[in-house]
Scaffold this active site. Structure first.
Site, PDB file in Angstrom:
ATOM      1  N   HIS A  67       4.758 -25.540 -14.307  1.00 34.88           N
ATOM      2  CA  HIS A  67       6.074 -25.087 -13.855  1.00 34.88           C
ATOM      3  C   HIS A  67       7.026 -26.270 -13.958  1.00 34.88           C
ATOM      4  O   HIS A  67       6.925 -27.231 -13.196  1.00 34.88           O
ATOM      5  CB  HIS A  67       5.963 -24.578 -12.414  1.00 34.88           C
ATOM      6  CG  HIS A  67       7.263 -24.210 -11.793  1.00 34.88           C
ATOM      7  ND1 HIS A  67       7.404 -23.994 -10.433  1.00 34.88           N
ATOM      8  CD2 HIS A  67       8.504 -24.015 -12.322  1.00 34.88           C
ATOM      9  CE1 HIS A  67       8.653 -23.683 -10.155  1.00 34.88           C
ATOM     10  NE2 HIS A  67       9.334 -23.704 -11.286  1.00 34.88           N
ATOM     11  N   MET A  69      10.269 -27.989 -13.328  1.00 28.81           N
ATOM     12  CA  MET A  69      11.498 -28.067 -12.533  1.00 28.81           C
ATOM     13  C   MET A  69      12.229 -29.330 -12.953  1.00 28.81           C
ATOM     14  O   MET A  69      12.351 -30.302 -12.189  1.00 28.81           O
ATOM     15  CB  MET A  69      11.155 -28.069 -11.035  1.00 28.81           C
ATOM     16  CG  MET A  69      10.634 -26.744 -10.537  1.00 28.81           C
ATOM     17  SD  MET A  69       9.952 -26.825  -8.856  1.00 28.81           S
ATOM     18  CE  MET A  69       8.248 -27.281  -9.240  1.00 28.81           C
ATOM     19  N   GLY A 143      11.170 -27.205  -4.989  1.00 23.72           N
ATOM     20  CA  GLY A 143      11.320 -28.629  -4.729  1.00 23.72           C
ATOM     21  C   GLY A 143      10.323 -29.200  -3.747  1.00 23.72           C
ATOM     22  O   GLY A 143       9.965 -30.371  -3.838  1.00 23.72           O
ATOM     23  N   PHE A 144       9.866 -28.390  -2.802  1.00 25.14           N
ATOM     24  CA  PHE A 144       8.945 -28.892  -1.786  1.00 25.14           C
ATOM     25  C   PHE A 144       7.909 -27.831  -1.448  1.00 25.14           C
ATOM     26  O   PHE A 144       8.218 -26.635  -1.414  1.00 25.14           O
ATOM     27  CB  PHE A 144       9.700 -29.272  -0.508  1.00 25.14           C
ATOM     28  CG  PHE A 144      10.649 -30.424  -0.687  1.00 25.14           C
ATOM     29  CD1 PHE A 144      10.215 -31.727  -0.547  1.00 25.14           C
ATOM     30  CD2 PHE A 144      11.977 -30.197  -1.024  1.00 25.14           C
ATOM     31  CE1 PHE A 144      11.083 -32.792  -0.731  1.00 25.14           C
ATOM     32  CE2 PHE A 144      12.851 -31.255  -1.206  1.00 25.14           C
ATOM     33  CZ  PHE A 144      12.407 -32.556  -1.061  1.00 25.14           C
ATOM     34  N   GLY A 145       6.686 -28.275  -1.173  1.00 20.31           N
ATOM     35  CA  GLY A 145       5.640 -27.379  -0.736  1.00 20.31           C
ATOM     36  C   GLY A 145       5.734 -27.133   0.763  1.00 20.31           C
ATOM     37  O   GLY A 145       6.484 -27.782   1.487  1.00 20.31           O
ATOM     38  N   GLY A 146       4.942 -26.175   1.227  1.00 22.92           N
ATOM     39  CA  GLY A 146       4.856 -25.915   2.652  1.00 22.92           C
ATOM     40  C   GLY A 146       5.992 -25.116   3.252  1.00 22.92           C
ATOM     41  O   GLY A 146       6.108 -25.030   4.480  1.00 22.92           O
ATOM     42  N   GLY A 177       5.302 -19.775  -3.598  1.00 21.53           N
ATOM     43  CA  GLY A 177       5.999 -20.334  -2.444  1.00 21.53           C
ATOM     44  C   GLY A 177       5.647 -19.630  -1.150  1.00 21.53           C
ATOM     45  O   GLY A 177       6.020 -18.476  -0.961  1.00 21.53           O
ATOM     46  N   GLY A 178       4.893 -20.282  -0.305  1.00 21.86           N
ATOM     47  CA  GLY A 178       4.542 -19.692   0.976  1.00 21.86           C
ATOM     48  C   GLY A 178       3.579 -18.530   0.883  1.00 21.86           C
ATOM     49  O   GLY A 178       3.454 -17.750   1.826  1.00 21.86           O
ATOM     50  N   GLY A 198      -0.409 -22.957  -2.439  1.00 23.71           N
ATOM     51  CA  GLY A 198      -0.664 -24.379  -2.254  1.00 23.71           C
ATOM     52  C   GLY A 198      -1.229 -24.701  -0.887  1.00 23.71           C
ATOM     53  O   GLY A 198      -2.436 -24.834  -0.698  1.00 23.71           O
ATOM     54  N   SER A 199      -0.338 -24.803   0.092  1.00 23.91           N
ATOM     55  CA  SER A 199      -0.753 -25.226   1.428  1.00 23.91           C
ATOM     56  C   SER A 199      -1.776 -24.298   2.057  1.00 23.91           C
ATOM     57  O   SER A 199      -2.690 -24.747   2.762  1.00 23.91           O
ATOM     58  CB  SER A 199       0.478 -25.327   2.348  1.00 23.91           C
ATOM     59  OG  SER A 199       1.392 -26.281   1.856  1.00 23.91           O
TER      60      SER A 199
END
Length: 219
Positions: A67, A69, A143-146, A177-178, A198-199
């Site tokens: 991916h 970005m 841009g950010f995980g979690g 995402g999430g 991910g998380s």
């Protein structure tokens, strides 16, 4: 199509990245998701093609879903094609020539994906149909995980699936995402068949238990 579970290594322990990939593959992961950020298109910096080179050497038969970005995106397409990416997905906002970029991916031997940010209209799927193999719907701002899953994503997935079906396209519909045990079933029912998590996987105590539970939700 059989659902795909793709752990995002952005949430892995970077100090033991190769072992983390091996463990999620042993736990039943189908594909490894590889988030590339340039601190320009998104306000974060991750990893580049040299990391994929190393992982592909260790796991030559594994499919990596890249991916991008980044902006501009064209140079990174070439670099990740050389590194052996199976999928490369791009944001339409990251290039002035999105058709050419998608064809560049396909001509290089990978499957091409288009990414929809939460603010990107799903009409992009209709306008670009036939030029991609994957639609990746972001359920968080990239841009950010979690981050927490944006509930409006279910409606967007359903619209994207309707468009794909209307064109008769054999195209994967991914969500990223999430994604967790709490929402993966509704995402599946909304039309997704490719789940980037991910998380919810890497922060668990047992990767196989989580992946098995996800498959149970998708059954």
């Amino acid at each position: 199509m059989k659902p795909i579970i793709a752990p995002s290594i952005l949430a892995a322990d970077f100090s033991r990245l190769g072992n983390e990939v091996e463990e999620v593959l042993d736990a039943g992961a189908d594909v490894i998701h590889f988030d590339v950020m340039d601190n320009h298109y998104v306000p974060n910096l991750s990893f580049g093609p040299v990391v994929l080179d190393s992982l592909k050497t260790r796991f030559p038969d594994t499919e990596f879903d890249v991916h991008l970005m980044v902006k501009p995106v064209e140079g990174m397409i070439d670099a990740f094609l050389d590194s052996g990416a199976s999928y490369i997905s791009i944001h339409p906002e990251a290039t002035n020539h999105v058709h050419a970029a998608l064809h560049r991916i396909r001509n290089g031997g990978a499957r091409a994906g288009i990414v929809l940010n939460p603010s990107t209209s799903v009409n992009v799927v209709d306008e670009l149909h036939g030029n991609f193999d994957l639609v990746l719907v972001m359920s968080v701002n990239p841009g950010f995980g979690g981050q927490k899953f944006i509930p409006e994503t279910f409606r967007k997935l359903a619209k994207a699936r309707t468009i794909l079906d209307a064109h008769g396209l054999d195209t994967r519909l991914a969500v990223d995402g999430g994604v967790s045990l709490e929402n993966i079933r509704e995402a599946w029912q909304s039309g997704a068949d490719f789940f980037v998590a991910g998380s919810s996987i890497f922060s668990s105590g047992n990767y196989k238990t989580v992946i098995d539970k996800m498959r149970l939700e998708l059954s």
